[in-house]
Design a protein around this motif. Sequence first.
Motif, PDB file in Angstrom:
ATOM      1  N   LEU A 187       0.823  -1.211   0.000  1.00 10.87           N
ATOM      2  CA  LEU A 187       0.000   0.000   0.000  1.00 10.87           C
ATOM      3  C   LEU A 187       0.857   1.261   0.000  1.00 10.87           C
ATOM      4  O   LEU A 187       0.560   2.235  -0.702  1.00 10.87           O
ATOM      5  N   ILE A 188       1.938   1.245   0.791  1.00 11.61           N
ATOM      6  CA  ILE A 188       2.842   2.397   0.825  1.00 11.61           C
ATOM      7  C   ILE A 188       3.499   2.600  -0.538  1.00 11.61           C
ATOM      8  O   ILE A 188       3.621   3.737  -1.023  1.00 11.61           O
ATOM      9  N   CYS A 189       3.906   1.499  -1.176  1.00 13.62           N
ATOM     10  CA  CYS A 189       4.533   1.595  -2.495  1.00 13.62           C
ATOM     11  C   CYS A 189       3.576   2.188  -3.530  1.00 13.62           C
ATOM     12  O   CYS A 189       4.015   2.853  -4.481  1.00 13.62           O
ATOM     13  N   ALA A 190       2.283   1.963  -3.338  1.00 13.59           N
ATOM     14  CA  ALA A 190       1.294   2.511  -4.271  1.00 13.59           C
ATOM     15  C   ALA A 190       0.889   3.925  -3.891  1.00 13.59           C
ATOM     16  O   ALA A 190       1.080   4.877  -4.656  1.00 13.59           O
ATOM     17  N   LEU A 191       0.342   4.083  -2.694  1.00  6.65           N
ATOM     18  CA  LEU A 191      -0.217   5.368  -2.275  1.00  6.65           C
ATOM     19  C   LEU A 191       0.868   6.383  -1.950  1.00  6.65           C
ATOM     20  O   LEU A 191       0.727   7.578  -2.241  1.00  6.65           O
ATOM     21  N   GLY A 192       1.961   5.920  -1.328  1.00  4.85           N
ATOM     22  CA  GLY A 192       3.065   6.828  -1.014  1.00  4.85           C
ATOM     23  C   GLY A 192       3.711   7.366  -2.273  1.00  4.85           C
ATOM     24  O   GLY A 192       4.040   8.560  -2.362  1.00  4.85           O
ATOM     25  N   THR A 193       3.891   6.493  -3.247  1.00  4.77           N
ATOM     26  CA  THR A 193       4.479   6.928  -4.514  1.00  4.77           C
ATOM     27  C   THR A 193       3.573   7.933  -5.216  1.00  4.77           C
ATOM     28  O   THR A 193       4.041   8.951  -5.751  1.00  4.77           O
ATOM     29  N   ASP A 194       2.285   7.663  -5.202  1.00  3.91           N
ATOM     30  CA  ASP A 194       1.323   8.556  -5.851  1.00  3.91           C
ATOM     31  C   ASP A 194       1.340   9.948  -5.208  1.00  3.91           C
ATOM     32  O   ASP A 194       1.399  10.973  -5.893  1.00  3.91           O
ATOM     33  N   SER A 195       1.303   9.972  -3.870  1.00  2.00           N
ATOM     34  CA  SER A 195       1.313  11.265  -3.158  1.00  2.00           C
ATOM     35  C   SER A 195       2.624  12.013  -3.370  1.00  2.00           C
ATOM     36  O   SER A 195       2.633  13.214  -3.646  1.00  2.00           O
ATOM     37  N   GLU A 220      10.451  14.130 -12.884  1.00  2.00           N
ATOM     38  CA  GLU A 220      10.875  14.600 -11.559  1.00  2.00           C
ATOM     39  C   GLU A 220       9.872  14.165 -10.486  1.00  2.00           C
ATOM     40  O   GLU A 220      10.261  13.756  -9.383  1.00  2.00           O
ATOM     41  N   GLY A 221       8.579  14.245 -10.822  1.00  2.00           N
ATOM     42  CA  GLY A 221       7.542  13.806  -9.882  1.00  2.00           C
ATOM     43  C   GLY A 221       7.644  12.326  -9.588  1.00  2.00           C
ATOM     44  O   GLY A 221       7.507  11.894  -8.434  1.00  2.00           O
ATOM     45  N   ALA A 222       7.911  11.534 -10.630  1.00  2.00           N
ATOM     46  CA  ALA A 222       8.056  10.090 -10.454  1.00  2.00           C
ATOM     47  C   ALA A 222       9.221   9.764  -9.530  1.00  2.00           C
ATOM     48  O   ALA A 222       9.118   8.904  -8.641  1.00  2.00           O
ATOM     49  N   ALA A 223      10.343  10.460  -9.731  1.00  2.00           N
ATOM     50  CA  ALA A 223      11.525  10.236  -8.879  1.00  2.00           C
ATOM     51  C   ALA A 223      11.210  10.596  -7.430  1.00  2.00           C
ATOM     52  O   ALA A 223      11.571   9.855  -6.501  1.00  2.00           O
ATOM     53  N   CYS A 224      10.516  11.723  -7.234  1.00  2.00           N
ATOM     54  CA  CYS A 224      10.136  12.132  -5.871  1.00  2.00           C
ATOM     55  C   CYS A 224       9.196  11.096  -5.243  1.00  2.00           C
ATOM     56  O   CYS A 224       9.299  10.814  -4.043  1.00  2.00           O
ATOM     57  N   GLY A 225       8.297  10.553  -6.049  1.00  2.00           N
ATOM     58  CA  GLY A 225       7.364   9.553  -5.542  1.00  2.00           C
ATOM     59  C   GLY A 225       8.067   8.309  -5.046  1.00  2.00           C
ATOM     60  O   GLY A 225       7.749   7.776  -3.981  1.00  2.00           O
ATOM     61  N   ILE A 226       9.041   7.831  -5.812  1.00  2.00           N
ATOM     62  CA  ILE A 226       9.788   6.625  -5.422  1.00  2.00           C
ATOM     63  C   ILE A 226      10.612   6.894  -4.166  1.00  2.00           C
ATOM     64  O   ILE A 226      10.678   6.060  -3.249  1.00  2.00           O
ATOM     65  N   ILE A 227      11.249   8.067  -4.099  1.00  2.00           N
ATOM     66  CA  ILE A 227      12.038   8.427  -2.914  1.00  2.00           C
ATOM     67  C   ILE A 227      11.146   8.538  -1.688  1.00  2.00           C
ATOM     68  O   ILE A 227      11.479   8.051  -0.592  1.00  2.00           O
ATOM     69  N   PHE A 228       9.977   9.171  -1.852  1.00  2.00           N
ATOM     70  CA  PHE A 228       9.036   9.336  -0.741  1.00  2.00           C
ATOM     71  C   PHE A 228       8.546   7.977  -0.248  1.00  2.00           C
ATOM     72  O   PHE A 228       8.453   7.735   0.966  1.00  2.00           O
ATOM     73  N   SER A 229       8.262   7.078  -1.184  1.00  2.00           N
ATOM     74  CA  SER A 229       7.830   5.722  -0.816  1.00  2.00           C
ATOM     75  C   SER A 229       8.930   4.991  -0.052  1.00  2.00           C
ATOM     76  O   SER A 229       8.658   4.285   0.925  1.00  2.00           O
ATOM     77  N   LEU A 230      10.171   5.150  -0.510  1.00  2.00           N
ATOM     78  CA  LEU A 230      11.316   4.514   0.164  1.00  2.00           C
ATOM     79  C   LEU A 230      11.436   5.017   1.601  1.00  2.00           C
ATOM     80  O   LEU A 230      11.656   4.227   2.538  1.00  2.00           O
ATOM     81  N   ILE A 231      11.275   6.324   1.799  1.00  2.00           N
ATOM     82  CA  ILE A 231      11.363   6.905   3.146  1.00  2.00           C
ATOM     83  C   ILE A 231      10.233   6.370   4.029  1.00  2.00           C
ATOM     84  O   ILE A 231      10.460   5.972   5.182  1.00  2.00           O
ATOM     85  N   LEU A 232       9.001   6.350   3.496  1.00  2.00           N
ATOM     86  CA  LEU A 232       7.865   5.847   4.272  1.00  2.00           C
ATOM     87  C   LEU A 232       8.042   4.376   4.637  1.00  2.00           C
ATOM     88  O   LEU A 232       7.708   3.964   5.752  1.00  2.00           O
TER      89      LEU A 232
END
Length: 320
Positions: A187-195, A220-232
């Motif tokens: 769920l984090i990989c999906a929703l966190g990446t999206d946000s 750039e948004g996609a990269a931020c999404g993956i990084i944000f998901s990794l942090i979460l």
Amino acid sequence: MKKETEDSAVNLFWIYRVLINYLKIESWCFFMKQRVITAFVLLLILAFVVWQINTPVFAAVIAFLSAVAANEIMKCAKVKNKFILYTGTVFAAFVPFFSGSKVMEPLVSAETWGNIIYSVPNIVYIIAVVLIFFLAMLKGYSYTKFEDVTVSVFASVIVPFGFSVFVRLRDMYINEQFGIYLIFFALICALGTDSGAQLGGMAFGKHKMSPNISPKKTVEGAACGIIFSLILNAVAFVLYNHFADAKIDAAGATVLLVCSVPVSFMGMMGDLSASVLKRNFKVKDFGKIFPGHGGVMDRFDSVLFTLPVTYAMALVAFTA
């Protein structure tokens, strides 16, 4: 006189512009209010589902989502054969209940339910529903296309399997806590990446990722999404190891955090795939069950990719 007429026209034009902008703002405010209220209600439902995650209520909620999602896809594809539409929807609702022997615990023991669902191999049910759809096509050949059958098989079999992974992950290990953790990982990989992608795209977005499919998405948004998901996911791992009975060792943590990158990427591909389907079907949203958010498929498109990928990762990296 001519100047007065021109001035009146200009004034009317500006009044018109102000009125249109006001209506747009009002419409946007109403839309955002809908989204906020719906999100709040969904959070309450999520809290209840998490509380009941080890009961048949969990499977019932997944079955409901599965049935609605299948129905949305078939309706968007304009499947006119009502028998196929209703049969596919009902079949989709039953799929999650056949995802494991523990589904009905504590109402029905794992042994009893296992004897029921494994008495006939699952593939037999899939063969049966495909043949039934083809027979329905023959009976209603004047208004049923081959494409209707293929879309309905996808909606009634493949999509429900994706939803059933919720239950499969929960029951995958003797340590149920780890199975539940994997659900939240997906769920984090999906929703966190999206946000993260939305926020990152608004702040840094310059290069379009897929302009013909989803013009607002950026690299750039996609990269931020993956990084944000990794942090979460890193935060979720720390919390899990703090509260769980059985801890995840360093090797397991490394696998999870490394895999969060490709799993998050596949979540974005799920979102884009859903966008392609909507463009093909010429619809804005799959449904309207969630006011301001669309349908079940609109909310779970990326999750239907991250869940199976997480399940595959677990089968390979974490033996039961």
